[in-house]
Design an enzyme around this catalytic site. Structure first.
Site, PDB file in Angstrom:
ATOM      1  CB  CYS A  85     -14.807  -7.270   8.033  1.00 27.20           C
ATOM      2  SG  CYS A  85     -14.017  -5.704   7.667  1.00 27.20           S
ATOM      3  NE  ARG A 130     -17.434  -3.786  14.096  1.00 32.48           N
ATOM      4  CZ  ARG A 130     -18.321  -4.773  13.991  1.00 32.48           C
ATOM      5  NH1 ARG A 130     -17.934  -6.024  14.057  1.00 32.48           N
ATOM      6  NH2 ARG A 130     -19.598  -4.516  13.783  1.00 32.48           N
ATOM      7  CB  CYS A 161     -17.554  -0.010  10.084  1.00 30.51           C
ATOM      8  SG  CYS A 161     -16.417  -0.752  11.254  1.00 30.51           S
ATOM      9  CB  CYS A 219      -0.910  -0.005   1.224  1.00 33.37           C
ATOM     10  SG  CYS A 219      -2.008   1.417   1.255  1.00 33.37           S
ATOM     11  CB  CYS A 266      -0.178   0.182   8.275  1.00 36.53           C
ATOM     12  SG  CYS A 266      -1.008  -1.095   7.304  1.00 36.53           S
ATOM     13  CB  CYS A 278      -1.010   4.146   7.986  1.00 35.38           C
ATOM     14  SG  CYS A 278      -2.241   4.744   6.796  1.00 35.38           S
ATOM     15  CB  CYS A 305     -18.046  -5.150   6.749  1.00 36.29           C
ATOM     16  SG  CYS A 305     -17.103  -3.691   7.228  1.00 36.29           S
TER      17      CYS A 305
HETATM   18  N1  SAM Z   1      -6.377   0.301   3.500  1.00 38.39           N
HETATM   19  C1  SAM Z   1      -7.603   0.544   4.107  1.00 38.39           C
HETATM   20  C2  SAM Z   1      -7.611   1.853   4.850  1.00 38.39           C
HETATM   21  O1  SAM Z   1      -6.748   2.062   5.707  1.00 38.39           O
HETATM   22  O2  SAM Z   1      -8.458   2.659   4.576  1.00 38.39           O
HETATM   23  C3  SAM Z   1      -8.130  -0.561   4.973  1.00 38.39           C
HETATM   24  C4  SAM Z   1      -7.280  -1.453   5.817  1.00 38.39           C
HETATM   25  S1  SAM Z   1      -6.635  -0.776   7.303  1.00 38.39           S
HETATM   26  C5  SAM Z   1      -5.566  -2.092   7.771  1.00 38.39           C
HETATM   27  C6  SAM Z   1      -7.970  -0.717   8.480  1.00 38.39           C
HETATM   28  C7  SAM Z   1      -7.677  -0.154   9.850  1.00 38.39           C
HETATM   29  O3  SAM Z   1      -6.977  -1.088  10.629  1.00 38.39           O
HETATM   30  C8  SAM Z   1      -6.842   1.099   9.943  1.00 38.39           C
HETATM   31  O4  SAM Z   1      -7.577   2.251   9.680  1.00 38.39           O
HETATM   32  C9  SAM Z   1      -6.400   1.045  11.387  1.00 38.39           C
HETATM   33  O5  SAM Z   1      -7.324   1.726  12.222  1.00 38.39           O
HETATM   34  C10 SAM Z   1      -6.378  -0.439  11.725  1.00 38.39           C
HETATM   35  N2  SAM Z   1      -5.010  -0.931  11.896  1.00 38.39           N
HETATM   36  C11 SAM Z   1      -4.117  -1.196  10.922  1.00 38.39           C
HETATM   37  N3  SAM Z   1      -2.940  -1.630  11.440  1.00 38.39           N
HETATM   38  C12 SAM Z   1      -3.081  -1.624  12.793  1.00 38.39           C
HETATM   39  C13 SAM Z   1      -2.223  -1.954  13.881  1.00 38.39           C
HETATM   40  N4  SAM Z   1      -0.974  -2.334  13.687  1.00 38.39           N
HETATM   41  N5  SAM Z   1      -2.719  -1.838  15.123  1.00 38.39           N
HETATM   42  C14 SAM Z   1      -3.993  -1.438  15.332  1.00 38.39           C
HETATM   43  N6  SAM Z   1      -4.844  -1.103  14.340  1.00 38.39           N
HETATM   44  C15 SAM Z   1      -4.409  -1.187  13.086  1.00 38.39           C
HETATM   45  C1  DTB Z   2     -10.543  -1.976  11.973  1.00 43.84           C
HETATM   46  O1  DTB Z   2     -10.743  -0.855  12.478  1.00 43.84           O
HETATM   47  N1  DTB Z   2      -9.793  -2.918  12.507  1.00 43.84           N
HETATM   48  C2  DTB Z   2      -9.715  -4.077  11.650  1.00 43.84           C
HETATM   49  C3  DTB Z   2     -10.746  -3.737  10.559  1.00 43.84           C
HETATM   50  N2  DTB Z   2     -11.075  -2.383  10.852  1.00 43.84           N
HETATM   51  C4  DTB Z   2     -10.421  -3.899   9.135  1.00 43.84           C
HETATM   52  C5  DTB Z   2      -8.318  -4.289  11.136  1.00 43.84           C
HETATM   53  C6  DTB Z   2      -7.318  -4.427  12.235  1.00 43.84           C
HETATM   54  C7  DTB Z   2      -6.019  -4.668  11.588  1.00 43.84           C
HETATM   55  C8  DTB Z   2      -4.946  -4.883  12.592  1.00 43.84           C
HETATM   56  C9  DTB Z   2      -3.620  -5.015  11.977  1.00 43.84           C
HETATM   57  C10 DTB Z   2      -3.420  -6.170  11.070  1.00 43.84           C
HETATM   58  O2  DTB Z   2      -3.844  -7.312  11.374  1.00 43.84           O
HETATM   59  O3  DTB Z   2      -2.795  -5.982  10.025  1.00 43.84           O
HETATM   60 FE1  SF4 Z   3      -2.618   1.336   3.465  1.00 43.07          FE
HETATM   61 FE2  SF4 Z   3      -2.288   0.246   5.884  1.00 43.07          FE
HETATM   62 FE3  SF4 Z   3      -2.819   2.821   5.664  1.00 43.07          FE
HETATM   63 FE4  SF4 Z   3      -4.762   1.021   5.064  1.00 43.07          FE
HETATM   64  S1  SF4 Z   3      -3.827   1.361   7.075  1.00 43.07           S
HETATM   65  S2  SF4 Z   3      -4.177   2.865   3.920  1.00 43.07           S
HETATM   66  S3  SF4 Z   3      -3.458  -0.622   4.204  1.00 43.07           S
HETATM   67  S4  SF4 Z   3      -0.956   1.794   4.900  1.00 43.07           S
END
Ligand code: SAM
Ligand code: DTB
Ligand code: SF4
Length: 325
Positions: free
Chosen positions: A93, A257, A185, A49, A56, A53, A125
């Site tokens: 989801c 959630r 959500c 991606c 991530c 973030c 979702c």
């Molecule tokens: N790429 C999409 C976006 O960000 O819009 C969707 C996937 S993203 C992994 C969904 C959410 O997961 C993020 O907005 C964040 O709140 C949560 N998330 C991702 N990595 C995480 C982590 N290491 N710890 C906790 N929450 C995380």
């Molecule tokens: C959200 O707020 N938490 C979920 C779901 N929406 C998609 C994702 C959590 C991802 C946690 C980090 C990972 O497993 O990569």
């Molecule tokens: Fe991309 Fe991760 Fe950010 Fe979602 S949370 S936009 S997958 S970098």
């Protein structure tokens, strides 16, 4: 009803047990307090991606040890959805590590996945990054129940974590989702190094979204090796409980959630979170890319607490689905 920042701040600073007590009352007035919505997550397109973030594992800007994967095939996704349904999940989801949705074959395929999950009688979702109104409408037509798009943190702290996608762009996607008649959500992550005032500001923005989110994911940071937040200090668990209670009081109808981070949270703290109004969890050993409690441990916890999984599509219009109970 709009809530002022002063009101949210005053609520946030109440003595913790008063807050939990009030939240429990609000929860019981709007939901069956012995029911937990069980949900399953699947990463349908992993890694690569271009957003930055800081938390991530899937960002190209970070150095997390992760295998990139192309978009899964529809049949494989539906097989996973079927397994999730058989093991008791009522919401499925699907997450793609895309900065935004692009029209084309990949998006067509995601629409097919949504339709397939909906036809199975589960709530579909998706979380696909930024989205236009037309794309939201196509997902709605395919049967989408909810679109996950988080604000993540306060507007004030946001650019310490993410620089490639703006706060207003997130709000714009949420508007597009609302215009298409899809539930949002929308929640955030705690433990990014934000202040108490940032958590208050996030909760204030969330509860003033119009309409309020149908579901509010509360993620606790899962520190991932190779990301800038790998060594972030752990947030005190009572702050997590406090946020859950405030979210429940300000958004009485929403599903609150518990998302990322539960593996490191004791069963006692999770029980207090359920008391404070949390009523949905992700089950299964993996979230998108990080580990989650085993399904059996979650069912055992519900059982110990005298709680039960929520039945599919309870109190909801199920017209058009054939298998829902
Ligand atoms: N790429 C999409 C976006 O960000 O819009 C969707 C996937 S993203 C992994 C969904 C959410 O997961 C993020 O907005 C964040 O709140 C949560 N998330 C991702 N990595 C995480 C982590 N290491 N710890 C906790 N929450 C995380
Ligand atoms: C959200 O707020 N938490 C979920 C779901 N929406 C998609 C994702 C959590 C991802 C946690 C980090 C990972 O497993 O990569
Ligand atoms: Fe991309 Fe991760 Fe950010 Fe979602 S949370 S936009 S997958 S970098």
């Amino acid at each position: 009803m709009t809530h002022t920042i002063e009101e949210v701040r005053a609520l946030y600073h109440r003595p913790l047990l008063d807050l939990v007590y009030e939240a429990a009352g609000v929860h019981r007035a709007h939901h069956a307090a012995d029911e937990m919505q069980m949900c399953t997550l699947l990463s349908i397109k992993t890694g690569g991606c271009t957003e930055d973030c800081g938390y991530c594992s899937q960002s190209v800007h970070n150095d997390a040890p992760l295998e990139k994967e192309i978009l899964m095939k529809t049949d494989d996704v539906l097989e996973q959805a079927r397994k999730a349904k058989d093991s008791g999940s009522t919401r499925f989801c699907m997450g793609a590590a895309w900065p935004r949705v692009l029209d084309g074959r990949a998006f067509d395929r995601v629409c097919d996945m949504v339709k397939g999950v909906s036809d199975m009688g589960m709530e579909p979702c998706v979380t696909l990054g930024m989205l236009s109104e037309d794309q939201a409408k196509r997902l709605k037509e395919a049967g989408l129940k909810a679109y996950n798009h988080n604000l993540d943190t306060s507007r004030e702290f946001y650019d310490k974590v993410i620089t490639t996608r703006g706060y207003d762009e997130r709000l714009e996607t949420l508007e597009n989702v609302a215009k298409a008649g899809i539930s949002a959500c929308c929640g955030g992550i705690l433990g990014l190094g934000e202040s108490e005032e940032d958590r208050i500001s996030l909760l204030h923005t969330l509860c003033n979204l119009d309409p309020q989110p149908e579901s509010v994911p509360i993620n606790m940071l899962v520190p991932v090796e190779g990301t800038p937040l790998a060594n972030a200090p752990r947030l005190d668990i009572f702050e997590w409980i406090r946020c859950i209670a405030v979210a429940r009081i300000l958004m009485p109808k929403a599903m609150v959630r518990l998302s990322a981070g539960r593996l490191e949270i004791s069963k006692e703290a999770q029980a207090l979170a359920f008391m404070a109004g949390a009523n949905a969890i992700f089950t299964g050993e993996k979230l998108l890319t990080t580990p989650n409690p085993e399904k059996d441990a979650d069912y055992a916890l519900l059982d110990e607490l005298g709680m039960k999984p929520r039945a599919p599509y309870q109190d909801e219009d199920i017209s058009g689905t054939s298998e829902a109970a």
